[in-house]
Scaffold this motif. Structure first.
Motif, PDB file in Angstrom:
ATOM      1  N   CYS A  54       0.839  -1.213   0.000  1.00 15.94           N
ATOM      2  CA  CYS A  54       0.000   0.000   0.000  1.00 15.94           C
ATOM      3  C   CYS A  54       0.868   1.255   0.000  1.00 15.94           C
ATOM      4  O   CYS A  54       0.576   2.229  -0.705  1.00 15.94           O
ATOM      5  N   LEU A  55       1.945   1.241   0.786  1.00 20.65           N
ATOM      6  CA  LEU A  55       2.842   2.394   0.820  1.00 20.65           C
ATOM      7  C   LEU A  55       3.557   2.573  -0.513  1.00 20.65           C
ATOM      8  O   LEU A  55       3.682   3.695  -1.018  1.00 20.65           O
ATOM      9  N   ALA A  56       4.011   1.467  -1.100  1.00 21.82           N
ATOM     10  CA  ALA A  56       4.744   1.551  -2.368  1.00 21.82           C
ATOM     11  C   ALA A  56       3.863   2.062  -3.492  1.00 21.82           C
ATOM     12  O   ALA A  56       4.332   2.785  -4.386  1.00 21.82           O
ATOM     13  N   ASN A  57       2.581   1.717  -3.450  1.00 22.13           N
ATOM     14  CA  ASN A  57       1.659   2.083  -4.532  1.00 22.13           C
ATOM     15  C   ASN A  57       0.757   3.255  -4.173  1.00 22.13           C
ATOM     16  O   ASN A  57      -0.129   3.609  -4.959  1.00 22.13           O
ATOM     17  N   ASN A  58       0.970   3.836  -2.964  1.00 18.45           N
ATOM     18  CA  ASN A  58       0.107   4.921  -2.498  1.00 18.45           C
ATOM     19  C   ASN A  58      -1.362   4.523  -2.610  1.00 18.45           C
ATOM     20  O   ASN A  58      -2.201   5.262  -3.129  1.00 18.45           O
ATOM     21  N   ALA A  59      -1.654   3.313  -2.145  1.00 15.54           N
ATOM     22  CA  ALA A  59      -2.983   2.726  -2.303  1.00 15.54           C
ATOM     23  C   ALA A  59      -3.655   2.529  -0.945  1.00 15.54           C
ATOM     24  O   ALA A  59      -2.975   2.362   0.075  1.00 15.54           O
ATOM     25  N   PRO A  60      -4.977   2.528  -0.911  1.00 16.37           N
ATOM     26  CA  PRO A  60      -5.693   2.304   0.350  1.00 16.37           C
ATOM     27  C   PRO A  60      -5.826   0.810   0.647  1.00 16.37           C
ATOM     28  O   PRO A  60      -5.549  -0.040  -0.199  1.00 16.37           O
ATOM     29  N   PHE A  61      -6.243   0.519   1.845  1.00 16.27           N
ATOM     30  CA  PHE A  61      -6.660  -0.831   2.206  1.00 16.27           C
ATOM     31  C   PHE A  61      -8.022  -0.725   2.875  1.00 16.27           C
ATOM     32  O   PHE A  61      -8.502   0.384   3.153  1.00 16.27           O
ATOM     33  N   ALA A  78      -9.206   2.740   4.131  1.00 16.45           N
ATOM     34  CA  ALA A  78      -8.310   3.506   4.992  1.00 16.45           C
ATOM     35  C   ALA A  78      -7.124   3.996   4.182  1.00 16.45           C
ATOM     36  O   ALA A  78      -6.526   3.234   3.426  1.00 16.45           O
ATOM     37  N   GLU A  79      -6.804   5.260   4.339  1.00 18.72           N
ATOM     38  CA  GLU A  79      -5.627   5.855   3.701  1.00 18.72           C
ATOM     39  C   GLU A  79      -4.535   6.022   4.744  1.00 18.72           C
ATOM     40  O   GLU A  79      -4.796   6.487   5.860  1.00 18.72           O
ATOM     41  N   ILE A  80      -3.322   5.614   4.415  1.00 16.15           N
ATOM     42  CA  ILE A  80      -2.205   5.785   5.334  1.00 16.15           C
ATOM     43  C   ILE A  80      -1.787   7.255   5.318  1.00 16.15           C
ATOM     44  O   ILE A  80      -1.307   7.769   4.309  1.00 16.15           O
ATOM     45  N   VAL A  81      -1.981   7.922   6.448  1.00 19.43           N
ATOM     46  CA  VAL A  81      -1.685   9.347   6.551  1.00 19.43           C
ATOM     47  C   VAL A  81      -0.213   9.577   6.868  1.00 19.43           C
ATOM     48  O   VAL A  81       0.438  10.458   6.301  1.00 19.43           O
ATOM     49  N   SER A  82       0.323   8.775   7.788  1.00 19.27           N
ATOM     50  CA  SER A  82       1.736   8.928   8.150  1.00 19.27           C
ATOM     51  C   SER A  82       2.247   7.660   8.799  1.00 19.27           C
ATOM     52  O   SER A  82       1.500   6.928   9.449  1.00 19.27           O
ATOM     53  N   VAL A  83       3.544   7.406   8.613  1.00 15.22           N
ATOM     54  CA  VAL A  83       4.243   6.339   9.327  1.00 15.22           C
ATOM     55  C   VAL A  83       5.003   7.018  10.456  1.00 15.22           C
ATOM     56  O   VAL A  83       5.907   7.821  10.220  1.00 15.22           O
ATOM     57  N   THR A  84       4.623   6.721  11.675  1.00 17.29           N
ATOM     58  CA  THR A  84       5.194   7.435  12.823  1.00 17.29           C
ATOM     59  C   THR A  84       6.455   6.778  13.362  1.00 17.29           C
ATOM     60  O   THR A  84       7.259   7.431  14.027  1.00 17.29           O
ATOM     61  N   LYS A  85       6.638   5.474  13.090  1.00 20.78           N
ATOM     62  CA  LYS A  85       7.863   4.810  13.546  1.00 20.78           C
ATOM     63  C   LYS A  85       8.116   3.558  12.726  1.00 20.78           C
ATOM     64  O   LYS A  85       7.189   2.806  12.426  1.00 20.78           O
ATOM     65  N   GLU A  86       9.376   3.348  12.356  1.00 18.51           N
ATOM     66  CA  GLU A  86       9.802   2.136  11.672  1.00 18.51           C
ATOM     67  C   GLU A  86      10.808   1.406  12.555  1.00 18.51           C
ATOM     68  O   GLU A  86      11.751   2.011  13.067  1.00 18.51           O
TER      69      GLU A  86
END
Length: 220
Positions: A54-61, A78-86
């Motif tokens: 989803c992150l690689a393709n800027n796609a929702p789940f 759901a759209e990923i708004v931000s990744v707060t920690k890796e």
């Protein structure tokens, strides 16, 4: 639970929305509403894979409520708004946000994670009465005030105010699921107002009991 519906049964639906093939699904013990934030900790390998794509393709789940017999028939993208920690091991903390409602047509289990063909669910073109909005907003304010919280509706979309009011409170999941399936904001705002009014007396009694216990220094 089976969702293998024929094209004919889909065509009988009074509102035909956009078809989405093989939407990745995340079954959770939550009901995600449009516009509501959802913090997630991704640690299972299958969901690391899903979220990575989803992150690689800027796609929702899709988020669907997990049930004993499967998953709910209506969910929310759901759209990923931000990744707060890796984390070094590939785990992620992220914030997603609800976007569009969908109806599950057919589940697909060919990948490590669940997928489904879905139909995005549109709303009826009707606006709730101003009195109903005011009623729902007022009782929501009263509930928040019991917890010492404040109400800020400046960023709320008035066409989906019901989702904002319900999504900001830890309400019963069965009620939230019914709300998610409703296709009329007028119907939803009335349902939210009635539900909040029904739980307000118990919440008020609980708040008074806490206040009394705090004033006495102990609970009786």
């Amino acid at each position: 639970m089976s969702y293998n519906r024929t094209a004919r049964s889909v065509l009988r639906d009074p509102f035909i929305g956009d078809f989405v093939a093989l939407l990745p699904l995340f079954p959770l013990d939550v009901v995600l509403l449009p516009g509501t934030p959802l913090p997630l900790h991704i640690f299972e390998p299958r969901y690391k894979e899903m979220i990575g794509e989803c992150l690689a393709n800027n796609a929702p789940f899709g988020v669907v409520r997990a049930l004993d017999e499967g998953v709910a028939e209506v969910g929310c993208t759901a759209e990923i708004v931000s990744v707060t920690k890796e984390y070094p091991d590939g785990r992620l903390d992220l914030i997603a946000e609800g976007r569009k409602r969908f109806e599950v047509l057919e589940l697909n289990r060919e990948r490590s994670f669940l997928q489904a063909d879905v139909l995005l669910v549109p709303d009826e073109a009707s606006a709730p009465a101003q009195g109903d909005r005011a009623r729902a907003t007022q009782v929501h304010l009263e509930i928040l005030s019991l917890a010492g919280a404040v109400q800020d509706l400046s960023g709320a979309d008035q066409s989906t105010l019901s989702f904002y009011l319900a999504g900001s409170l830890p309400l019963d999941l069965d009620f939230k699921q019914k709300l998610l399936a409703m296709r009329s904001e007028s119907e939803r705002i009335q349902a939210v107002a009635a539900y909040l009014e029904s739980i307000l007396p118990n919440l008020s009694r609980a708040a008074r009991a806490r206040e009394k216990a705090g004033g006495n220094g102990h609970a009786r």
